[in-house]
Design a protein around this motif. Structure first.
Motif, PDB file in Angstrom:
ATOM      1  N   VAL A 183       0.843  -1.205   0.000  1.00 23.14           N
ATOM      2  CA  VAL A 183       0.000   0.000   0.000  1.00 23.14           C
ATOM      3  C   VAL A 183       0.872   1.246   0.000  1.00 23.14           C
ATOM      4  O   VAL A 183       0.664   2.170  -0.797  1.00 23.14           O
ATOM      5  N   VAL A 184       1.836   1.283   0.894  1.00 18.13           N
ATOM      6  CA  VAL A 184       2.717   2.453   1.004  1.00 18.13           C
ATOM      7  C   VAL A 184       3.500   2.659  -0.287  1.00 18.13           C
ATOM      8  O   VAL A 184       3.700   3.793  -0.741  1.00 18.13           O
ATOM      9  N   ARG A 185       3.923   1.567  -0.890  1.00 18.51           N
ATOM     10  CA  ARG A 185       4.684   1.661  -2.142  1.00 18.51           C
ATOM     11  C   ARG A 185       3.867   2.304  -3.255  1.00 18.51           C
ATOM     12  O   ARG A 185       4.405   3.060  -4.078  1.00 18.51           O
ATOM     13  N   ARG A 186       2.573   2.037  -3.286  1.00 19.68           N
ATOM     14  CA  ARG A 186       1.719   2.560  -4.350  1.00 19.68           C
ATOM     15  C   ARG A 186       1.454   4.064  -4.215  1.00 19.68           C
ATOM     16  O   ARG A 186       0.997   4.707  -5.162  1.00 19.68           O
ATOM     17  N   ASP A 187       1.737   4.619  -3.057  1.00 16.67           N
ATOM     18  CA  ASP A 187       1.394   6.022  -2.820  1.00 16.67           C
ATOM     19  C   ASP A 187       2.127   6.964  -3.758  1.00 16.67           C
ATOM     20  O   ASP A 187       1.585   7.988  -4.171  1.00 16.67           O
ATOM     21  N   SER A 188       3.360   6.627  -4.110  1.00 15.55           N
ATOM     22  CA  SER A 188       4.118   7.501  -5.014  1.00 15.55           C
ATOM     23  C   SER A 188       3.464   7.575  -6.386  1.00 15.55           C
ATOM     24  O   SER A 188       3.490   8.636  -7.044  1.00 15.55           O
ATOM     25  N   ASP A 189       2.848   6.479  -6.840  1.00 16.79           N
ATOM     26  CA  ASP A 189       2.149   6.487  -8.129  1.00 16.79           C
ATOM     27  C   ASP A 189       0.930   7.406  -8.072  1.00 16.79           C
ATOM     28  O   ASP A 189       0.635   8.128  -9.031  1.00 16.79           O
ATOM     29  N   VAL A 190       0.237   7.365  -6.952  1.00 18.97           N
ATOM     30  CA  VAL A 190      -0.920   8.251  -6.772  1.00 18.97           C
ATOM     31  C   VAL A 190      -0.479   9.711  -6.752  1.00 18.97           C
ATOM     32  O   VAL A 190      -1.103  10.571  -7.376  1.00 18.97           O
ATOM     33  N   MET A 235      -7.157  10.628   0.272  1.00 20.16           N
ATOM     34  CA  MET A 235      -7.639   9.278   0.600  1.00 20.16           C
ATOM     35  C   MET A 235      -6.492   8.275   0.549  1.00 20.16           C
ATOM     36  O   MET A 235      -6.392   7.378   1.405  1.00 20.16           O
ATOM     37  N   ALA A 236      -5.646   8.414  -0.455  1.00 17.95           N
ATOM     38  CA  ALA A 236      -4.503   7.500  -0.573  1.00 17.95           C
ATOM     39  C   ALA A 236      -3.580   7.641   0.627  1.00 17.95           C
ATOM     40  O   ALA A 236      -3.059   6.640   1.149  1.00 17.95           O
ATOM     41  N   ASP A 237      -3.367   8.856   1.084  1.00 21.41           N
ATOM     42  CA  ASP A 237      -2.537   9.075   2.272  1.00 21.41           C
ATOM     43  C   ASP A 237      -3.147   8.382   3.493  1.00 21.41           C
ATOM     44  O   ASP A 237      -2.431   7.790   4.308  1.00 21.41           O
ATOM     45  N   LEU A 238      -4.470   8.469   3.614  1.00 17.98           N
ATOM     46  CA  LEU A 238      -5.145   7.825   4.742  1.00 17.98           C
ATOM     47  C   LEU A 238      -5.060   6.306   4.643  1.00 17.98           C
ATOM     48  O   LEU A 238      -4.934   5.610   5.658  1.00 17.98           O
ATOM     49  N   ALA A 239      -5.121   5.789   3.417  1.00 13.95           N
ATOM     50  CA  ALA A 239      -4.943   4.344   3.223  1.00 13.95           C
ATOM     51  C   ALA A 239      -3.548   3.926   3.689  1.00 13.95           C
ATOM     52  O   ALA A 239      -3.379   2.861   4.308  1.00 13.95           O
ATOM     53  N   CYS A 240      -2.550   4.748   3.409  1.00 12.55           N
ATOM     54  CA  CYS A 240      -1.193   4.466   3.883  1.00 12.55           C
ATOM     55  C   CYS A 240      -1.135   4.480   5.408  1.00 12.55           C
ATOM     56  O   CYS A 240      -0.447   3.653   6.026  1.00 12.55           O
ATOM     57  N   ASN A 241      -1.861   5.422   6.014  1.00 11.18           N
ATOM     58  CA  ASN A 241      -1.903   5.474   7.479  1.00 11.18           C
ATOM     59  C   ASN A 241      -2.505   4.197   8.054  1.00 11.18           C
ATOM     60  O   ASN A 241      -2.037   3.665   9.070  1.00 11.18           O
ATOM     61  N   ILE A 242      -3.560   3.708   7.407  1.00  9.93           N
ATOM     62  CA  ILE A 242      -4.178   2.448   7.849  1.00  9.93           C
ATOM     63  C   ILE A 242      -3.182   1.302   7.714  1.00  9.93           C
ATOM     64  O   ILE A 242      -3.064   0.449   8.603  1.00  9.93           O
ATOM     65  N   ALA A 243      -2.459   1.297   6.605  1.00  8.88           N
ATOM     66  CA  ALA A 243      -1.458   0.242   6.382  1.00  8.88           C
ATOM     67  C   ALA A 243      -0.376   0.283   7.458  1.00  8.88           C
ATOM     68  O   ALA A 243       0.096  -0.774   7.922  1.00  8.88           O
ATOM     69  N   GLN A 244       0.026   1.461   7.852  1.00 10.31           N
ATOM     70  CA  GLN A 244       1.038   1.585   8.905  1.00 10.31           C
ATOM     71  C   GLN A 244       0.515   1.068  10.235  1.00 10.31           C
ATOM     72  O   GLN A 244       1.248   0.434  11.008  1.00 10.31           O
ATOM     73  N   ARG A 245      -0.772   1.326  10.507  1.00  2.64           N
ATOM     74  CA  ARG A 245      -1.385   0.778  11.730  1.00  2.64           C
ATOM     75  C   ARG A 245      -1.428  -0.750  11.639  1.00  2.64           C
ATOM     76  O   ARG A 245      -1.229  -1.448  12.633  1.00  2.64           O
ATOM     77  N   ALA A 246      -1.691  -1.253  10.438  1.00  5.19           N
ATOM     78  CA  ALA A 246      -1.714  -2.704  10.234  1.00  5.19           C
ATOM     79  C   ALA A 246      -0.347  -3.306  10.521  1.00  5.19           C
ATOM     80  O   ALA A 246      -0.230  -4.359  11.163  1.00  5.19           O
ATOM     81  N   ASP A 247       0.683  -2.644  10.044  1.00  4.92           N
ATOM     82  CA  ASP A 247       2.039  -3.134  10.261  1.00  4.92           C
ATOM     83  C   ASP A 247       2.366  -3.170  11.750  1.00  4.92           C
ATOM     84  O   ASP A 247       2.982  -4.122  12.249  1.00  4.92           O
ATOM     85  N   SER A 248       1.921  -2.149  12.460  1.00  2.31           N
ATOM     86  CA  SER A 248       2.159  -2.098  13.907  1.00  2.31           C
ATOM     87  C   SER A 248       1.405  -3.207  14.629  1.00  2.31           C
ATOM     88  O   SER A 248       1.907  -3.789  15.606  1.00  2.31           O
ATOM     89  N   LEU A 249       0.206  -3.523  14.159  1.00  2.00           N
ATOM     90  CA  LEU A 249      -0.608  -4.550  14.812  1.00  2.00           C
ATOM     91  C   LEU A 249      -0.086  -5.963  14.567  1.00  2.00           C
ATOM     92  O   LEU A 249      -0.544  -6.908  15.217  1.00  2.00           O
TER      93      LEU A 249
END
Length: 219
Positions: A45-52, A93-107
Protein backbone atom coordinates in the motif's frame (compact mmCIF):
# COMPACT_ATOMS: atom_id res chain seq x y z
CA UNK A 1 -17.86 24.35 -25.30
CA UNK A 2 -15.04 24.19 -27.83
CA UNK A 3 -13.97 20.88 -29.28
CA UNK A 4 -10.47 21.20 -27.77
CA UNK A 5 -11.86 21.89 -24.30
CA UNK A 6 -14.17 18.90 -24.57
CA UNK A 7 -11.26 16.67 -25.56
CA UNK A 8 -9.14 17.92 -22.67
CA UNK A 9 -12.01 17.42 -20.21
CA UNK A 10 -12.51 13.88 -21.45
CA UNK A 11 -8.82 13.09 -21.00
CA UNK A 12 -8.82 14.52 -17.47
CA UNK A 13 -11.95 12.58 -16.59
CA UNK A 14 -10.37 9.31 -17.70
CA UNK A 15 -7.27 10.12 -15.67
CA UNK A 16 -9.42 10.78 -12.61
CA UNK A 17 -11.21 7.47 -13.03
CA UNK A 18 -7.87 5.65 -13.21
CA UNK A 19 -6.73 7.49 -10.09
CA UNK A 20 -9.94 6.60 -8.25
CA UNK A 21 -9.40 2.94 -9.10
CA UNK A 22 -5.87 3.09 -7.71
CA UNK A 23 -7.11 4.68 -4.50
CA UNK A 24 -9.96 2.17 -4.06
CA UNK A 25 -7.45 -0.66 -4.43
CA UNK A 26 -5.20 0.93 -1.82
CA UNK A 27 -8.06 1.25 0.67
CA UNK A 28 -9.12 -2.36 0.17
CA UNK A 29 -5.54 -3.62 0.45
CA UNK A 30 -4.87 -1.54 3.56
CA UNK A 31 -7.91 -2.97 5.33
CA UNK A 32 -6.99 -6.50 4.24
CA UNK A 33 -3.48 -6.04 5.63
CA UNK A 34 -5.05 -4.84 8.89
CA UNK A 35 -7.59 -7.63 9.30
CA UNK A 36 -5.10 -10.36 8.29
CA UNK A 37 -2.11 -8.73 9.97
CA UNK A 38 0.05 -9.01 6.87
CA UNK A 39 2.93 -6.58 6.83
CA UNK A 40 3.79 -7.40 3.22
CA UNK A 41 0.39 -6.11 2.08
CA UNK A 42 0.83 -3.00 4.19
CA UNK A 43 4.18 -2.31 2.51
CA UNK A 44 2.54 -2.68 -0.89
CA UNK A 45 0.00 0.00 0.00
CA UNK A 46 2.72 2.45 1.00
CA UNK A 47 4.68 1.66 -2.14
CA UNK A 48 1.72 2.56 -4.35
CA UNK A 49 1.39 6.02 -2.82
CA UNK A 50 4.12 7.50 -5.01
CA UNK A 51 2.15 6.49 -8.13
CA UNK A 52 -0.92 8.25 -6.77
CA UNK A 53 1.11 11.36 -5.97
CA UNK A 54 2.50 11.46 -9.51
CA UNK A 55 -0.96 11.02 -11.05
CA UNK A 56 -2.39 13.74 -8.82
CA UNK A 57 0.26 16.21 -9.95
CA UNK A 58 -0.31 15.40 -13.64
CA UNK A 59 -4.07 15.85 -13.35
CA UNK A 60 -3.68 19.15 -11.54
CA UNK A 61 -1.31 20.38 -14.23
CA UNK A 62 -3.80 19.37 -16.94
CA UNK A 63 -6.59 21.25 -15.16
CA UNK A 64 -4.47 24.37 -14.77
CA UNK A 65 -3.63 24.23 -18.48
CA UNK A 66 -7.34 24.05 -19.30
CA UNK A 67 -8.00 27.11 -17.17
CA UNK A 68 -5.18 29.03 -18.83
CA UNK A 69 -5.71 27.96 -22.45
CA UNK A 70 -9.51 27.70 -22.71
CA UNK A 71 -10.65 30.14 -20.00
CA UNK A 72 -13.85 28.14 -19.37
CA UNK A 73 -16.91 29.85 -17.91
CA UNK A 74 -20.12 28.81 -16.14
CA UNK A 75 -20.70 25.03 -16.18
CA UNK A 76 -17.37 24.29 -17.84
CA UNK A 77 -15.51 26.28 -15.20
CA UNK A 78 -17.36 24.46 -12.44
CA UNK A 79 -16.38 21.14 -14.00
CA UNK A 80 -12.67 21.98 -14.18
CA UNK A 81 -12.54 23.31 -10.63
CA UNK A 82 -14.45 20.27 -9.40
CA UNK A 83 -11.93 18.00 -11.11
CA UNK A 84 -9.15 19.74 -9.24
CA UNK A 85 -10.93 19.29 -5.90
CA UNK A 86 -11.76 15.64 -6.57
CA UNK A 87 -8.16 15.05 -7.60
CA UNK A 88 -6.92 16.48 -4.31
CA UNK A 89 -9.44 14.51 -2.24
CA UNK A 90 -8.39 11.25 -3.90
CA UNK A 91 -4.75 11.93 -3.07
CA UNK A 92 -5.70 12.57 0.56
CA UNK A 93 -7.64 9.28 0.60
CA UNK A 94 -4.50 7.50 -0.57
CA UNK A 95 -2.54 9.07 2.27
CA UNK A 96 -5.15 7.82 4.74
CA UNK A 97 -4.94 4.34 3.22
CA UNK A 98 -1.19 4.47 3.88
CA UNK A 99 -1.90 5.47 7.48
CA UNK A 100 -4.18 2.45 7.85
CA UNK A 101 -1.46 0.24 6.38
CA UNK A 102 1.04 1.59 8.90
CA UNK A 103 -1.39 0.78 11.73
CA UNK A 104 -1.71 -2.70 10.23
CA UNK A 105 2.04 -3.13 10.26
CA UNK A 106 2.16 -2.10 13.91
CA UNK A 107 -0.61 -4.55 14.81
CA UNK A 108 1.41 -7.43 13.39
CA UNK A 109 3.24 -7.43 16.71
CA UNK A 110 -0.06 -8.08 18.51
CA UNK A 111 -1.29 -11.30 16.86
CA UNK A 112 -3.68 -12.11 19.73
CA UNK A 113 -5.44 -8.74 19.80
CA UNK A 114 -9.02 -9.03 18.43
CA UNK A 115 -9.58 -6.43 15.71
CA UNK A 116 -13.28 -5.46 15.65
CA UNK A 117 -15.09 -6.76 12.57
CA UNK A 118 -16.79 -3.38 12.43
CA UNK A 119 -13.61 -2.02 10.86
CA UNK A 120 -14.08 -4.36 7.92
CA UNK A 121 -17.73 -3.28 7.72
CA UNK A 122 -16.63 0.35 7.71
CA UNK A 123 -14.28 -0.39 4.81
CA UNK A 124 -17.18 -1.80 2.80
CA UNK A 125 -19.26 1.29 3.54
CA UNK A 126 -16.41 3.63 2.66
CA UNK A 127 -15.69 1.87 -0.62
CA UNK A 128 -19.35 2.20 -1.57
CA UNK A 129 -19.28 5.92 -0.75
CA UNK A 130 -16.11 6.57 -2.73
CA UNK A 131 -17.37 4.68 -5.75
CA UNK A 132 -20.78 6.35 -5.69
CA UNK A 133 -19.27 9.82 -5.38
CA UNK A 134 -17.08 9.21 -8.45
CA UNK A 135 -19.99 7.68 -10.37
CA UNK A 136 -22.01 10.79 -9.55
CA UNK A 137 -19.20 12.92 -10.90
CA UNK A 138 -18.89 10.99 -14.14
CA UNK A 139 -22.64 10.88 -14.76
CA UNK A 140 -23.40 14.43 -13.59
CA UNK A 141 -25.87 12.93 -11.13
CA UNK A 142 -26.55 15.24 -8.19
CA UNK A 143 -29.17 12.85 -6.79
CA UNK A 144 -26.54 10.12 -6.50
CA UNK A 145 -24.18 12.62 -4.90
CA UNK A 146 -26.83 13.40 -2.27
CA UNK A 147 -27.17 9.69 -1.56
CA UNK A 148 -23.47 9.61 -0.64
CA UNK A 149 -24.02 12.37 1.91
CA UNK A 150 -26.82 10.33 3.49
CA UNK A 151 -24.41 7.39 3.89
CA UNK A 152 -22.17 9.40 6.19
CA UNK A 153 -24.28 9.12 9.36
CA UNK A 154 -24.33 5.28 9.34
CA UNK A 155 -20.55 5.31 8.83
CA UNK A 156 -20.11 7.65 11.80
CA UNK A 157 -22.36 5.41 13.89
CA UNK A 158 -20.30 2.35 12.96
CA UNK A 159 -17.14 4.21 13.95
CA UNK A 160 -18.64 4.97 17.36
CA UNK A 161 -19.55 1.29 17.71
CA UNK A 162 -15.98 0.23 16.91
CA UNK A 163 -14.62 2.69 19.47
CA UNK A 164 -16.95 1.17 22.06
CA UNK A 165 -15.70 -2.33 21.31
CA UNK A 166 -12.08 -1.16 21.60
CA UNK A 167 -12.78 0.62 24.88
CA UNK A 168 -14.29 -2.57 26.26
CA UNK A 169 -11.20 -4.52 25.17
CA UNK A 170 -8.98 -2.10 27.08
CA UNK A 171 -11.12 -2.40 30.19
CA UNK A 172 -10.83 -6.18 30.07
CA UNK A 173 -7.10 -6.17 29.43
CA UNK A 174 -5.25 -2.85 30.02
CA UNK A 175 -2.08 -4.36 28.55
CA UNK A 176 -3.73 -4.12 25.13
CA UNK A 177 -3.93 -0.32 25.16
CA UNK A 178 -1.30 0.21 22.47
CA UNK A 179 -2.85 -2.34 20.11
CA UNK A 180 -6.30 -0.85 20.67
CA UNK A 181 -4.99 2.62 19.84
CA UNK A 182 -3.65 1.35 16.52
CA UNK A 183 -7.06 -0.15 15.72
CA UNK A 184 -8.77 3.05 16.82
CA UNK A 185 -6.57 5.06 14.46
CA UNK A 186 -7.44 2.75 11.57
CA UNK A 187 -11.14 3.19 12.28
CA UNK A 188 -10.73 6.95 12.45
CA UNK A 189 -8.85 7.02 9.14
CA UNK A 190 -11.68 5.11 7.45
CA UNK A 191 -14.17 7.62 8.83
CA UNK A 192 -12.03 10.42 7.39
CA UNK A 193 -12.02 8.75 3.97
CA UNK A 194 -15.82 8.74 4.18
CA UNK A 195 -15.71 12.47 4.91
CA UNK A 196 -13.65 13.00 1.77
CA UNK A 197 -16.19 11.03 -0.26
CA UNK A 198 -18.85 13.38 1.10
CA UNK A 199 -16.67 16.33 0.07
CA UNK A 200 -16.53 14.97 -3.48
CA UNK A 201 -20.32 14.52 -3.46
CA UNK A 202 -20.82 18.11 -2.33
CA UNK A 203 -18.58 19.36 -5.12
CA UNK A 204 -20.54 17.28 -7.63
CA UNK A 205 -23.75 18.94 -6.48
CA UNK A 206 -22.11 22.33 -6.99
CA UNK A 207 -20.84 21.29 -10.42
CA UNK A 208 -24.26 20.06 -11.58
CA UNK A 209 -26.68 22.38 -9.78
CA UNK A 210 -24.49 25.40 -9.09
CA UNK A 211 -25.41 25.21 -5.39
CA UNK A 212 -22.92 25.18 -2.54
CA UNK A 213 -24.20 22.89 0.24
CA UNK A 214 -21.16 22.58 2.46
CA UNK A 215 -21.79 23.09 6.17
CA UNK A 216 -25.52 22.47 5.82
CA UNK A 217 -27.74 19.46 5.23
CA UNK A 218 -28.36 18.34 1.64
CA UNK A 219 -32.05 18.14 0.82
Amino acid sequence: MSLHLKQDLDVARVSLLKLSGMVEDMIALAVKSLMLRQGILASDVVRRDSDVDSAEVRIEEDCLKMLALHQPVAADLRRVTTMMKVNNDLERMADLACNIAQRADSLCTYPEFPIPNGINEMATMVTRMVRASLDAFVSNDSAMARSVIVMDDPLDAKNVQVIGVLAESIQKDPSQVEAALHAFSASRHLEQIGDLAVSIAEDVIYMVDGVIIRHRQAS
